[in-house]
Design a protein around this motif. Sequence first.
Motif, PDB file in Angstrom:
ATOM      1  N   ILE A  57       0.877  -1.166   0.000  1.00 52.19           N
ATOM      2  CA  ILE A  57       0.000   0.000   0.000  1.00 52.19           C
ATOM      3  C   ILE A  57       0.915   1.216   0.000  1.00 52.19           C
ATOM      4  O   ILE A  57       1.706   1.404   0.920  1.00 52.19           O
ATOM      5  N   VAL A  58       0.837   2.012  -1.060  1.00 46.38           N
ATOM      6  CA  VAL A  58       1.728   3.172  -1.192  1.00 46.38           C
ATOM      7  C   VAL A  58       1.083   4.450  -0.689  1.00 46.38           C
ATOM      8  O   VAL A  58       1.768   5.438  -0.445  1.00 46.38           O
ATOM      9  N   HIS A  59      -0.236   4.427  -0.537  1.00 43.27           N
ATOM     10  CA  HIS A  59      -0.935   5.604  -0.012  1.00 43.27           C
ATOM     11  C   HIS A  59      -2.272   5.147   0.559  1.00 43.27           C
ATOM     12  O   HIS A  59      -2.982   4.350  -0.057  1.00 43.27           O
ATOM     13  N   ALA A  60      -2.607   5.627   1.740  1.00 41.22           N
ATOM     14  CA  ALA A  60      -3.882   5.317   2.380  1.00 41.22           C
ATOM     15  C   ALA A  60      -4.417   6.601   3.002  1.00 41.22           C
ATOM     16  O   ALA A  60      -3.777   7.185   3.863  1.00 41.22           O
ATOM     17  N   SER A  61      -5.572   7.027   2.526  1.00 45.74           N
ATOM     18  CA  SER A  61      -6.155   8.278   2.996  1.00 45.74           C
ATOM     19  C   SER A  61      -7.669   8.164   2.997  1.00 45.74           C
ATOM     20  O   SER A  61      -8.254   7.567   2.090  1.00 45.74           O
ATOM     21  N   GLN A  62      -8.290   8.755   3.997  1.00 50.31           N
ATOM     22  CA  GLN A  62      -9.750   8.769   4.056  1.00 50.31           C
ATOM     23  C   GLN A  62     -10.342   9.521   2.873  1.00 50.31           C
ATOM     24  O   GLN A  62     -11.460   9.248   2.458  1.00 50.31           O
ATOM     25  N   ILE A  63      -9.600  10.483   2.333  1.00 54.80           N
ATOM     26  CA  ILE A  63     -10.109  11.302   1.234  1.00 54.80           C
ATOM     27  C   ILE A  63      -9.783  10.684  -0.120  1.00 54.80           C
ATOM     28  O   ILE A  63     -10.662  10.510  -0.960  1.00 54.80           O
ATOM     29  N   ASN A  91     -11.483   4.070   0.855  1.00 53.61           N
ATOM     30  CA  ASN A  91     -11.497   5.235   1.742  1.00 53.61           C
ATOM     31  C   ASN A  91     -11.856   4.823   3.166  1.00 53.61           C
ATOM     32  O   ASN A  91     -11.246   5.276   4.131  1.00 53.61           O
ATOM     33  N   LYS A  92     -12.844   3.964   3.301  1.00 50.81           N
ATOM     34  CA  LYS A  92     -13.273   3.506   4.630  1.00 50.81           C
ATOM     35  C   LYS A  92     -12.199   2.648   5.280  1.00 50.81           C
ATOM     36  O   LYS A  92     -11.959   2.753   6.485  1.00 50.81           O
ATOM     37  N   LEU A  93     -11.531   1.817   4.480  1.00 56.82           N
ATOM     38  CA  LEU A  93     -10.442   1.008   5.027  1.00 56.82           C
ATOM     39  C   LEU A  93      -9.338   1.896   5.598  1.00 56.82           C
ATOM     40  O   LEU A  93      -8.814   1.626   6.677  1.00 56.82           O
ATOM     41  N   ALA A  94      -9.011   2.968   4.886  1.00 59.77           N
ATOM     42  CA  ALA A  94      -8.009   3.911   5.390  1.00 59.77           C
ATOM     43  C   ALA A  94      -8.502   4.562   6.676  1.00 59.77           C
ATOM     44  O   ALA A  94      -7.733   4.734   7.633  1.00 59.77           O
ATOM     45  N   ALA A  95      -9.773   4.909   6.728  1.00 59.64           N
ATOM     46  CA  ALA A  95     -10.340   5.521   7.937  1.00 59.64           C
ATOM     47  C   ALA A  95     -10.299   4.551   9.114  1.00 59.64           C
ATOM     48  O   ALA A  95     -10.167   4.969  10.271  1.00 59.64           O
ATOM     49  N   ILE A  98      -6.032   1.084   8.104  1.00 60.22           N
ATOM     50  CA  ILE A  98      -5.067   0.477   7.189  1.00 60.22           C
ATOM     51  C   ILE A  98      -4.080   1.557   6.780  1.00 60.22           C
ATOM     52  O   ILE A  98      -4.464   2.674   6.466  1.00 60.22           O
ATOM     53  N   ARG A  99      -2.781   1.214   6.807  1.00 58.35           N
ATOM     54  CA  ARG A  99      -1.736   2.214   6.638  1.00 58.35           C
ATOM     55  C   ARG A  99      -0.857   1.949   5.417  1.00 58.35           C
ATOM     56  O   ARG A  99      -0.772   0.828   4.929  1.00 58.35           O
ATOM     57  N   LYS A 117     -10.437 -13.117  10.777  1.00 57.64           N
ATOM     58  CA  LYS A 117     -11.019 -11.791  10.649  1.00 57.64           C
ATOM     59  C   LYS A 117      -9.924 -10.756  10.478  1.00 57.64           C
ATOM     60  O   LYS A 117      -8.827 -10.914  10.999  1.00 57.64           O
ATOM     61  N   ILE A 118     -10.247  -9.689   9.761  1.00 54.54           N
ATOM     62  CA  ILE A 118      -9.346  -8.551   9.682  1.00 54.54           C
ATOM     63  C   ILE A 118      -9.496  -7.779  10.973  1.00 54.54           C
ATOM     64  O   ILE A 118     -10.593  -7.373  11.339  1.00 54.54           O
ATOM     65  N   ILE A 119      -8.406  -7.597  11.667  1.00 57.68           N
ATOM     66  CA  ILE A 119      -8.431  -6.849  12.918  1.00 57.68           C
ATOM     67  C   ILE A 119      -7.855  -5.479  12.635  1.00 57.68           C
ATOM     68  O   ILE A 119      -6.701  -5.343  12.243  1.00 57.68           O
ATOM     69  N   ILE A 120      -8.675  -4.470  12.817  1.00 62.34           N
ATOM     70  CA  ILE A 120      -8.256  -3.105  12.503  1.00 62.34           C
ATOM     71  C   ILE A 120      -8.110  -2.308  13.773  1.00 62.34           C
ATOM     72  O   ILE A 120      -8.775  -2.443  14.717  1.00 62.34           O
TER      73      ILE A 120
END
Length: 120
Positions: A57-63, A91-95, A98-99, A117-120
């Motif tokens: 993942i090279v970029h993770a942002s809510q926007i 977008n929701k995953l970043a929120a 996820i980094r 399960k995915i643990i966030i």
Amino acid sequence: MTIDWQNQTADQIEALVNASNPVYGGAITYFRNAIVRVLEVSPATMADATILRPGSIVHASQIEGLFVLCSDYKFLKINIIRSQEAILSGNKLAALGIRQDEKFGLQNQNPSIKKSKIII
């Protein structure tokens, strides 16, 4: 129907995702030792990421959302992903936490883990 981030190009992954949805429920990949299915991607333009490995993942942002490096050093935006628990946008995953620098792919697969399960 499994994404091979190390060997498939961005175009090949996009074609696989399109071909596997909705008949097969999306293209399979692994994230945090959990099986997830990618339902929709789109090509993206990002800054150079040659020091990263495919599937990163090279970029993770809510926007802006979630962007992943492919084997041909092109990028895909993850638009929609499905886990056992939910269907979520990039977008929701970043929120949810996820980094950048986390990875998708078989390197996360643990043969002793059938489903988790995915643990966030």
